[in-house]
Design a protein around this motif. Structure first.
Motif, short mmCIF file in Angstrom:
data_model
loop_
_atom_site.label_atom_id
_atom_site.label_comp_id
_atom_site.label_asym_id
_atom_site.label_seq_id
_atom_site.Cartn_x
_atom_site.Cartn_y
_atom_site.Cartn_z
N LYS A 56 -4.02 -0.74 -7.95
CA LYS A 56 -5.19 0.36 -7.90
C LYS A 56 -4.62 1.68 -7.45
N TYR A 109 0.77 -1.43 0.14
CA TYR A 109 0.01 -0.05 0.01
C TYR A 109 0.84 1.33 0.03
N GLN A 128 -5.73 7.59 4.35
CA GLN A 128 -6.32 6.96 3.05
C GLN A 128 -5.30 6.73 1.95
N ALA A 136 -8.01 7.23 -11.57
CA ALA A 136 -8.35 6.44 -10.35
C ALA A 136 -8.77 5.22 -11.12
N THR A 158 -8.22 0.63 -11.53
CA THR A 158 -7.48 -0.60 -11.41
C THR A 158 -6.76 -1.15 -12.74
N TYR A 185 -6.45 5.19 -6.26
CA TYR A 185 -7.49 5.43 -5.33
C TYR A 185 -7.91 6.82 -5.98
N ARG A 186 -7.10 7.58 -6.57
CA ARG A 186 -7.46 8.86 -6.98
C ARG A 186 -6.41 8.96 -8.31
#
Length: 181
Positions: free
Chosen positions: A86, A38, A47, A100, A102, A88-89
């Motif tokens: 992925k 991550y 986030q 944003a 995947t 997220y933004r």
């Protein structure tokens, strides 16, 4: 009589259920276990900006980059299923704008630079069905030598609280870093 039948069925289930449960087949530990990296620039509870799901093949005394994974050829980045990233933004990946969503993550490793590829065709195994027409971005990054040899292919992120950072990929004596903003 009804009670007797219910008791008999219950006893039969009690005897056969453990056999049914123990008969299930579970696979053994994968030789290239799955992992997740991550990018959470503000720390564990912030986030996320990006997440990569990938498998971690291990060197085990073999020459991998430039041999088993040849220079100049498309590589799934890891093993088994193609790695998925992925966002997220919306981000800038290297110098390319990415929406944003995947994507599949591929690379073309070379001795002095890698081309890191973001591709829109997801849920693929290996690079066998790689489709260049689905490329969203290609970013060339220079190869660096890690401080020590990396046994298992690894992906990691670092960055600041503003969401600027790098995605590192390393294996053996090869490491690349892609800037993310």
């Amino acid at each position: 009589m009804k009670k007797l039948i219910l008791i008999a069925v219950a006893m039969l289930l009690a005897v056969s259920l453990p056999e049914f449960v123990s008969a299930q087949k579970y696979s053994s530990l994968d030789k290239s276990p799955a992992d997740i990296a991550y990018f959470r620039p503000g720390g564990r509870n912030s986030q996320p900006v990006a997440k990569v799901i990938y498998s971690r093949p291990q060197k085990k005394g073999r020459k991998m980059i430039g041999a088993k994974e040849p220079f100049g050829k498309i590589w799934r980045v890891g093993a088994n299923e193609s790695a998925e990233i992925k966002f997220y933004r919306d981000v800038t990946f290297g110098d390319k704008s990415i929406k944003a969503g995947t994507y599949t993550l591929y690379a073309i490793p070379n001795e002095d630079k890698w081309t890191v590829i973001i591709n829109s065709k997801i849920d693929t195994w290996g690079a066998y069905s790689y489709d260049q027409s689905k490329d969203v971005a290609r970013v060339d990054v220079n190869v660096e030598k890690p401080s020590k040899e990396i046994e298992a292919f690894s992906i990691a992120f670092d960055g600041d609280g503003a969401g600027n950072g790098k995605m590192y990929m390393a294996w053996e004596n090869y490491q690349v870093a892609v800037p993310i903003k």
